[in-house]
Design a protein around this motif. Structure first.
Motif, PDB file in Angstrom:
ATOM      1  N   ASN A 157      15.468 -32.085  24.322  1.00 11.00           N
ATOM      2  CA  ASN A 157      14.555 -33.031  24.962  1.00 11.00           C
ATOM      3  C   ASN A 157      13.812 -33.933  23.991  1.00 11.00           C
ATOM      4  O   ASN A 157      12.955 -34.706  24.397  1.00 11.00           O
ATOM      5  CB  ASN A 157      13.530 -32.265  25.799  1.00 11.00           C
ATOM      6  N   ARG A 158      14.108 -33.801  22.721  1.00  9.11           N
ATOM      7  CA  ARG A 158      13.376 -34.592  21.718  1.00  9.11           C
ATOM      8  C   ARG A 158      13.460 -36.080  22.049  1.00  9.11           C
ATOM      9  O   ARG A 158      14.466 -36.549  22.591  1.00  9.11           O
ATOM     10  CB  ARG A 158      13.907 -34.305  20.320  1.00  9.11           C
TER      11      ARG A 158
ATOM     12  N   CYS B 151      11.067 -32.652  18.196  1.00  4.40           N
ATOM     13  CA  CYS B 151      11.514 -31.444  17.508  1.00  4.40           C
ATOM     14  C   CYS B 151      13.039 -31.533  17.375  1.00  4.40           C
ATOM     15  O   CYS B 151      13.733 -31.652  18.379  1.00  4.40           O
ATOM     16  CB  CYS B 151      11.113 -30.203  18.289  1.00  4.40           C
TER      17      CYS B 151
ATOM     18  N   CYS C  30       9.750 -36.295  26.734  1.00  2.00           N
ATOM     19  CA  CYS C  30       8.913 -35.761  25.664  1.00  2.00           C
ATOM     20  C   CYS C  30       8.493 -36.825  24.663  1.00  2.00           C
ATOM     21  O   CYS C  30       9.283 -37.675  24.273  1.00  2.00           O
ATOM     22  CB  CYS C  30       9.642 -34.638  24.931  1.00  2.00           C
TER      23      CYS C  30
ATOM     24  N   ALA D 147       8.128 -30.490  28.946  1.00  2.00           N
ATOM     25  CA  ALA D 147       8.075 -31.258  27.710  1.00  2.00           C
ATOM     26  C   ALA D 147       6.686 -31.886  27.637  1.00  2.00           C
ATOM     27  O   ALA D 147       5.951 -31.898  28.626  1.00  2.00           O
ATOM     28  CB  ALA D 147       9.142 -32.336  27.721  1.00  2.00           C
ATOM     29  N   ILE D 148       6.329 -32.389  26.461  1.00  2.00           N
ATOM     30  CA  ILE D 148       5.007 -32.998  26.328  1.00  2.00           C
ATOM     31  C   ILE D 148       5.068 -34.432  26.854  1.00  2.00           C
ATOM     32  O   ILE D 148       5.505 -35.346  26.175  1.00  2.00           O
ATOM     33  CB  ILE D 148       4.538 -33.030  24.845  1.00  2.00           C
TER      34      ILE D 148
ATOM     35  N   TYR E 142       7.311 -35.781  21.759  1.00  2.00           N
ATOM     36  CA  TYR E 142       7.550 -35.130  20.473  1.00  2.00           C
ATOM     37  C   TYR E 142       9.015 -35.260  20.091  1.00  2.00           C
ATOM     38  O   TYR E 142       9.858 -35.614  20.915  1.00  2.00           O
ATOM     39  CB  TYR E 142       7.195 -33.644  20.539  1.00  2.00           C
TER      40      TYR E 142
ATOM     41  N   LYS F 242       4.334 -30.333  15.518  1.00  2.00           N
ATOM     42  CA  LYS F 242       3.734 -29.045  15.848  1.00  2.00           C
ATOM     43  C   LYS F 242       3.206 -28.393  14.579  1.00  2.00           C
ATOM     44  O   LYS F 242       3.733 -28.620  13.497  1.00  2.00           O
ATOM     45  CB  LYS F 242       4.772 -28.126  16.491  1.00  2.00           C
TER      46      LYS F 242
ATOM     47  N   TYR G 146      15.536 -29.625  16.802  1.00  2.00           N
ATOM     48  CA  TYR G 146      16.479 -28.666  17.381  1.00  2.00           C
ATOM     49  C   TYR G 146      16.548 -28.744  18.899  1.00  2.00           C
ATOM     50  O   TYR G 146      17.309 -28.024  19.528  1.00  2.00           O
ATOM     51  CB  TYR G 146      16.062 -27.241  16.979  1.00  2.00           C
ATOM     52  N   CYS G 147      15.743 -29.593  19.503  1.00  2.00           N
ATOM     53  CA  CYS G 147      15.579 -29.531  20.958  1.00  2.00           C
ATOM     54  C   CYS G 147      16.307 -30.664  21.673  1.00  2.00           C
ATOM     55  O   CYS G 147      16.274 -31.811  21.240  1.00  2.00           O
ATOM     56  CB  CYS G 147      14.089 -29.581  21.289  1.00  2.00           C
TER      57      CYS G 147
HETATM   58  S1  SF4 Z   1      10.324 -30.336  24.799  1.00  2.00           S
HETATM   59 FE1  SF4 Z   1       9.098 -29.057  23.449  1.00  2.00          FE
HETATM   60  S2  SF4 Z   1      10.503 -28.381  21.870  1.00  2.00           S
HETATM   61 FE2  SF4 Z   1      11.456 -30.112  22.913  1.00  2.00          FE
HETATM   62  S3  SF4 Z   1      10.882 -31.904  21.720  1.00  2.00           S
HETATM   63 FE3  SF4 Z   1       9.369 -31.683  23.328  1.00  2.00          FE
HETATM   64  S4  SF4 Z   1       7.756 -30.450  22.414  1.00  2.00           S
HETATM   65 FE4  SF4 Z   1       9.534 -30.234  21.096  1.00  2.00          FE
END
Ligand code: SF4
Lengths: 416, 243
Positions: A72-73, A67, A63, A109-110, A65, A180, A69-70
């Motif tokens: 995969n951040r 985030c 990913c 994930a992005i 991104y 986001k 709480y995630c």
């Molecule tokens: S997988 Fe989704 S929620 Fe997790 S960090 Fe990437 S965009 Fe954010």
């Protein structure tokens, strides 16, 4: 072929998504493999008591991104992997044929950009439907910020899509998911709702037959239950969502002071789902359930809480009350209300009949009459105390029974 | 105390109903298997007669359509010792009152009947999810041990889902097979051991499925009680992920 190692990584990164339901679509088999059962089917249950219906997997957990709480951040140090569209398709086909799963829940994930990610997701579902002839259930995660043409095309192929609202307020979203924005999430949700509406008007049943859902994380940010319930109601009303899922925050190796270090209790999640039930099936409004700066009572389920605050509506006469009033009685759910309505056509019911029909008398007795006879307490304080006592024994059991929403759902409406 | 003994099929129970009306007597209980007699037990053996059963079937259909007929006799698929007695008494009331009474829940027999029906329907639904096929030479094969006699109720779902596959669903408890040859379904009794030859890919997919199953679990939320509620242990011995 997807190897065990990558399968493990891509599953572990997807597992915190709570929606796994395969309901809402009655896709007929028209050649190819598969169909969908309207009520959904659970294929297995993991040790945490959650149902496996769809194979829940990410196309990639790499990913860009961050985030907070995630798992995969970007800043989190976890093993990364991705799969090709074909690898996913082959796995779905072989799992489906063995009746391991009801279909696919695909997310990602992005990777690089929203458009790039959405293109890969679209390619996967296109292949699955067109090349592999898969006609089972597909739930696809929509990527906020992706080109709306890509989203529309995907919506014509899959049963259900979801854009996750993630957190219950814009402020929390800005704080915890800086890349986001609320509008990037809500805009496609709105467009999908409109397109679906238009498709229905033209009798096109292929556009998201099972509609849209969303999910928000509870307990990672400070919002009260009242606010969450109001937001939920608004999402149902404005975007005709089929379902709003609550996912209790589970700390995943974070150090940021912005997030709590302990997971949210199951009881809170449970109460929120009960309140959600009241919104969707029992004809309650969010305002009836609680004020926006209040939290749900831990001692009473929200229906009971409402009844205690509105003793003026009770008692109701079992032999004549309309069904929508019967279900508002604590201790009477849909299945029992249904039994009562059917049975009273034969003869008038007394307390003993109700008991046999498994009305929870300890709770219901203060809110009903049978042929004018009343056997309960009228003073609210006394009723409260008795209910607390009646519930204490039951609570632990009930909690464990209800914490998987999908099943408690089906148990409550009597379909399996 | 009067007791009817019959073969336990819908036809058998129908003939009991016929006897009860013609000879104006109401049995205390109806059995197909063994039961505990008491000193004043009078047992009447009721033979199954297809023509009589058909008359009863038409009689029931008049009370509530053909739907009522299949609903009334559904509990006969149960393993419950009272299945024939309950079915008999609810059906008798329908015939006597010339209407469907299956929703009169003030009647204890009706409630019991409903519970048996719900249990059977619930098991059919569960099995739709819990059944596991193996890819074998010549088609798919699944074995299971249901509480109720439901292999023919379970199979149509799969024929609809995999119309061009061939498959066998094997109730190993009752030695019954539902066989789908790619066109039509039939149920056969089979008393011989069944041998299947797994395809070369089979082991690999089983392994992948087990990997999936353990990876999707959230360890910190362990709740085996809940798992046991939804997926009772007795079903697990026929499921790949619990091998
Ligand atoms: S997988 Fe989704 S929620 Fe997790 S960090 Fe990437 S965009 Fe954010």
């Amino acid at each position: 072929m997807l190897d065990e190692e990558r399968l493990k990584i891509l599953t572990e990164s997807a597992k915190y998504d709570v929606s796994c339901s395969s309901s809402g679509s009655d896709r007929r088999n028209v050649g190819g493999t598969g169909n969908a059962a309207y009520g959904g089917i659970c294929h297995s249950f993991t040790q945490d008591g959650r149902c496996i219906s769809l194979m829940k997997i990410l196309l990639s957990n790499k990913c860009v991104y961050n985030c907070l709480y995630c798992v995969n951040r970007r800043s989190n140090d976890v093993p990364r992997a991705s799969a090709t569209p074909d690898e996913i398709c082959m796995l779905v086909m072989s799992f489906y044929k063995r009746n391991y799963i009801e279909g696919l829940f695909l997310s990602s994930a992005i990777e690089k950009s929203p458009d790039h990610t959405m293109e890969l997701l679209l390619e996967t579902v296109t292949r699955l439907r067109k090349l592999y002839g898969f006609n089972g259930y597909i739930h696809l995660k929509g990527i906020p910020g992706a080109d709306s043409l890509l989203l529309e095309r995907a919506a014509n192929l899959v049963d259900r899509m979801s854009f996750n609202i993630e957190l219950p307020s814009e402020k929390s979203l800005r704080l915890l998911a800086p890349q986001k924005s609320a509008s990037a999430i809500l805009t496609p949700m709105k467009e999908m709702a409109e397109s679906r509406f238009a498709a229905r008007a033209e009798n096109n049943k292929k556009f998201l037959p099972a509609g849209q859902t969303t999910q928000m994380i509870v307990g990672a940010s400070p919002e009260h239950d009242g606010r969450i319930i109001r937001l939920t109601e608004a999402l149902y009303k404005k975007y005709s969502l089929k379902r709003v899922y609550f996912s209790s925050y589970v700390p995943t190796n974070t150090t940021t002071p912005l997030l709590p270090t302990t997971p949210v209790g199951l009881l809170r999640e449970h109460r929120l789902y009960q309140a959600d039930w009241l919104l969707r099936f029992y004809g309650f409004s969010a305002a009836e359930i609680l004020d926006s700066d209040e939290d749900l009572d831990v001692n009473f389920d929200p229906k009971c809480g409402w009844a205690l605050k509105h003793m003026e509506n009770f008692p109701v006469e079992i032999n004549t009350a309309p069904p929508e009033m019967l279900v508002r009685v604590p201790g009477i759910g849909f299945v029992t209300a249904n039994k009562i309505v059917r049975a009273r056509k034969f003869s008038s019911l007394d307390f003993n009949d109700l008991y046999k029909m498994r009305v929870v008398m300890k709770r219901a007795v203060h809110f009903i009459t049978c042929n004018g006879k009343f056997c309960g307490q009228t003073r609210p304080a006394a009723v409260k105390n008795l209910l607390l006592l009646a519930d204490r024994a039951q609570n632990a059991e009930q909690l464990s029974l209800f914490s998987s929403p999908e099943i408690s759902t089906s148990a409550l409406i009597g379909q399996f | 105390m009067l007791i009817y003994k019959c073969d336990g099929t819908a036809e058998g129970v129908s003939c009991c109903l016929y006897d009860s009306f013609v000879n104006k007597r109401v049995p205390e209980a109806v059995y197909s298997g063994s039961f505990q007699p008491s000193f004043d037990t009078e047992v009447v053996n009721i033979a199954t007669d297809k023509a009589i059963a058909e008359r009863v079937r038409r009689g029931i259909a008049k009370c509530g359509g053909i739907w009522l007929y299949s609903e009334l006799f559904l509990p006969l698929r149960s393993y419950d010792g009272l299945r024939e007695s309950v079915t008999f008494s609810v059906a008798r009331r329908c015939l006597e009152e010339r209407r469907s009474v299956v929703t009169d829940y003030t009647d204890a027999n009706v409630l019991y009947h409903r519970d048996l029906c719900e249990k059977i329907r619930k098991e059919v639904h569960r099995i739709h999810g819990f059944l596991r096929f193996s890819e074998c030479v010549g088609g798919l094969y699944a074995h299971f041990e249901p509480d109720n006699d439901i292999v023919d109720l379970v199979a149509p779902h799969f024929a609809e889902r995999f119309p061009s596959e061939k498959f066998i669903i094997h109730d190993t408890k009752r030695n019954l097979l539902a066989v789908y040859d790619g066109k039509s379904l039939k149920t056969v009794v089979n008393d011989y051991p069944v041998t299947v030859y797994l395809s070369t890919e089979e082991e690999n997919f089983r392994k992948l499925w087990k990997t999936y199953f353990s990876s999707v679990n959230i360890e910190s939320r362990k709740n085996e009680k809940l798992q046991n509620n939804y997926l009772p242990r007795r079903y697990r011995k026929n499921m790949t992920e619990f091998e």
